[in-house]
Design an enzyme around this catalytic site. Structure first.
Site: not given
Ligand code: KIV
Length: 270
Positions: A113, A182
């Site tokens: 991600k 988010e």
């Molecule tokens: O790092 C994390 O926990 C996240 C979530 C807030 C989606 O990116």
């Protein structure tokens, strides 16, 4: 237990089944989440705050992300595994991004991600063209907290909402197979889920996205005295229902996300 793949998550979106995701950082909780039937586990760089005690996610290193990913993967049987690329490892150069992402994939992640808008879509393209699946994270981006001036709701003005949709489309066109959004109004979460073919997972983005994610410590009521509006304490709910255990909290979360009961208006922005 059959292992879930990205194609299963896509099928869930196509068939209107909500996708459940929680953050996780170690083997014990990963095992509990698997027993409860979570669809997706995110090894989030939120570990910088909830595990390491920092005030932001910025100090988290690639080595730490690799370590926590390995711990989760050892206990994982069913869930699809996404791991965060930490701040400073992917934004500036495609080569650095590929190196960092490949370390997470070697640790057992099935997707990485990255946070950012149109300017980072070039990294999405570079990674996906080289076989590394990407989830893009838009809206409130914790790694950009210093630019954003705090943890604030994004996309409230029409122009900003339109920009978020443009960013999401740029990532999808670049090959992203999942999107996290988010802290946006419910209407923006819904617009994104409608505009995109790929699954859209929301956190503080209302109940019209294709799935939900929460930070595990938050949904167990462990994180802070003043939780963000979108956080619900599922351990408290499970306790009230006579099933006051970690397993009870995870199954309650899964039940409420799958049915669309969570998030309700009290846990959403409009
Ligand atoms: O790092 C994390 O926990 C996240 C979530 C807030 C989606 O990116």
């Amino acid at each position: 237990m059959r292992k879930l793949r990205i194609t299963d998550l896509q099928k869930m979106k196509d068939q209107g089944e909500k996708i459940t995701m929680l953050t996780c950082y170690d083997a014990t909780f990963a095992k509990e989440m698997n027993c409860a039937g979570i669809d997706t586990i995110l090894i989030g760089d939120s570990l910088g705050m909830v595990v390491q005690g920092h005030t932001s996610t910025l100090p988290v290193t690639l080595d730490e992300m690799v370590y926590h990913t390995e711990n989760v993967v050892r206990a994982n049987e069913r869930a699809f595994i996404v791991a965060d690329l930490p701040f400073g490892t992917y934004e500036a150069s495609k080569r650095e991004a590929f190196h960092a992402a490949s370390e997470l994939m070697k640790a057992g992640a099935e997707m990485v991600k990255i946070e950012g808008g149109v300017e980072v879509a070039v990294i999405t393209a570079f990674l996906t063209e080289r076989g590394i699946p990407v989830c893009a994270h838009i809206g409130l981006r914790p790694q950009a907290v210093n630019i954003m001036g705090g943890y604030k709701v994004q996309g409230r003005e029409l122009q900003m909402a339109a920009q978020l949709i443009e960013e999401a489309r740029a990532h999808q066109n670049a090959g992203a197979q999942l999107l996290v959004v988010e802290c946006v109004p419910t209407e923006v979460g819904e617009a994104l889920a409608t505009a995109l073919c790929i699954p859209v997972i929301g956190i503080g983005a209302g109940n019209m996205t294709d799935g939900q994610v929460l930070v595990m410590h938050d949904m167990l009521g462990l994180s802070s005295d003043v939780a963000p509006k979108f956080v619900k304490n599922f351990l408290a709910v499970a306790t009230e229902a006579g099933n006051g255990s970690i397993h009870g909290a995870f199954t309650q979360y899964i039940r409420e996300v799958k049915s669309g009961a969570f998030p309700d208006e009290a846990h959403s922005f409009s």
